[in-house]
Design a protein around this motif. Structure first.
Motif, PDB file in Angstrom:
ATOM      1  N   ALA A 116       0.829  -1.218   0.000  1.00  0.00           N
ATOM      2  CA  ALA A 116       0.000   0.000   0.000  1.00  0.00           C
ATOM      3  C   ALA A 116       0.857   1.259   0.000  1.00  0.00           C
ATOM      4  O   ALA A 116       0.595   2.205  -0.755  1.00  0.00           O
ATOM      5  N   VAL A 117       1.880   1.273   0.829  1.00  0.00           N
ATOM      6  CA  VAL A 117       2.753   2.450   0.895  1.00  0.00           C
ATOM      7  C   VAL A 117       3.495   2.638  -0.425  1.00  0.00           C
ATOM      8  O   VAL A 117       3.554   3.755  -0.954  1.00  0.00           O
ATOM      9  N   ALA A 118       4.044   1.566  -0.968  1.00  0.00           N
ATOM     10  CA  ALA A 118       4.780   1.672  -2.231  1.00  0.00           C
ATOM     11  C   ALA A 118       3.867   2.108  -3.373  1.00  0.00           C
ATOM     12  O   ALA A 118       4.238   2.970  -4.176  1.00  0.00           O
ATOM     13  N   GLY A 119       2.687   1.538  -3.439  1.00  0.00           N
ATOM     14  CA  GLY A 119       1.752   1.907  -4.499  1.00  0.00           C
ATOM     15  C   GLY A 119       1.274   3.341  -4.390  1.00  0.00           C
ATOM     16  O   GLY A 119       1.229   4.070  -5.372  1.00  0.00           O
ATOM     17  N   ALA A 120       0.935   3.757  -3.169  1.00  0.00           N
ATOM     18  CA  ALA A 120       0.466   5.136  -2.967  1.00  0.00           C
ATOM     19  C   ALA A 120       1.562   6.142  -3.276  1.00  0.00           C
ATOM     20  O   ALA A 120       1.314   7.174  -3.914  1.00  0.00           O
ATOM     21  N   THR A 121       2.761   5.849  -2.837  1.00  0.00           N
ATOM     22  CA  THR A 121       3.881   6.756  -3.094  1.00  0.00           C
ATOM     23  C   THR A 121       4.144   6.887  -4.584  1.00  0.00           C
ATOM     24  O   THR A 121       4.322   7.992  -5.100  1.00  0.00           O
ATOM     25  N   THR A 122       4.160   5.778  -5.275  1.00  0.00           N
ATOM     26  CA  THR A 122       4.409   5.810  -6.714  1.00  0.00           C
ATOM     27  C   THR A 122       3.279   6.509  -7.450  1.00  0.00           C
ATOM     28  O   THR A 122       3.515   7.272  -8.390  1.00  0.00           O
ATOM     29  N   TYR A 123       2.047   6.291  -7.014  1.00  0.00           N
ATOM     30  CA  TYR A 123       0.908   6.950  -7.643  1.00  0.00           C
ATOM     31  C   TYR A 123       1.019   8.471  -7.506  1.00  0.00           C
ATOM     32  O   TYR A 123       0.853   9.206  -8.474  1.00  0.00           O
ATOM     33  N   VAL A 124       1.310   8.930  -6.295  1.00  0.00           N
ATOM     34  CA  VAL A 124       1.441  10.377  -6.068  1.00  0.00           C
ATOM     35  C   VAL A 124       2.611  10.935  -6.867  1.00  0.00           C
ATOM     36  O   VAL A 124       2.501  11.990  -7.500  1.00  0.00           O
ATOM     37  N   ALA A 125       3.737  10.238  -6.842  1.00  0.00           N
ATOM     38  CA  ALA A 125       4.900  10.705  -7.601  1.00  0.00           C
ATOM     39  C   ALA A 125       4.610  10.727  -9.100  1.00  0.00           C
ATOM     40  O   ALA A 125       5.052  11.635  -9.805  1.00  0.00           O
ATOM     41  N   GLU A 126       3.846   9.759  -9.575  1.00  0.00           N
ATOM     42  CA  GLU A 126       3.484   9.704 -10.983  1.00  0.00           C
ATOM     43  C   GLU A 126       2.597  10.886 -11.375  1.00  0.00           C
ATOM     44  O   GLU A 126       2.721  11.438 -12.462  1.00  0.00           O
ATOM     45  N   LYS A 127       1.701  11.282 -10.478  1.00  0.00           N
ATOM     46  CA  LYS A 127       0.819  12.417 -10.760  1.00  0.00           C
ATOM     47  C   LYS A 127       1.582  13.733 -10.771  1.00  0.00           C
ATOM     48  O   LYS A 127       1.123  14.713 -11.324  1.00  0.00           O
TER      49      LYS A 127
END
Length: 102
Positions: free
Chosen positions: A57-68
């Motif tokens: 969850a942390v890795a996915g959320a971080t990558t999602y935010v960074a991607e945006k």
């Protein structure tokens, strides 16, 4: 016909990697306790699953935010660094807590 693609997004890939890393780290740290008889197999599996889901969850959320924030490299980098620092802080806290219990 389907509109789906065979390609995973960066956030999905990060979640998979996070789950593998978190689960592997948990197994490595908990195997000593299992071998010493402090915990049983069910506790090992339960703890591994919980930590794998958390790190995914942390890795996915971080990558999602960074991607945006792809157009803002400084904000993207700061997001990743802050989550990494928070992760290290939590690991230190957990290590200190485990040391105090022993």
């Amino acid at each position: 016909m389907s509109n789906s693609t065979n390609k995973l997004s960066a956030a999905n890939r990060a979640m998979l990697v996070g789950a593998i890393a978190g689960g592997s780290a948990t197994i490595a740290s908990q195997m000593v306790k299992k071998n010493e008889g402090e915990i049983d197999t069910n506790q090992l599996v339960s703890e591994t699953a919980k930590n794998a889901v958390k790190t995914a969850a942390v890795a996915g959320a971080t990558t999602y935010v960074a991607e945006k924030m792809a157009g803002r490299p400084v904000l993207s980098m700061l997001t990743i660094l802050s989550v990494g620092a928070a992760g290290l802080y939590l690991m230190d806290q957990l290590t200190d807590k485990n040391d105090e219990q022993q």
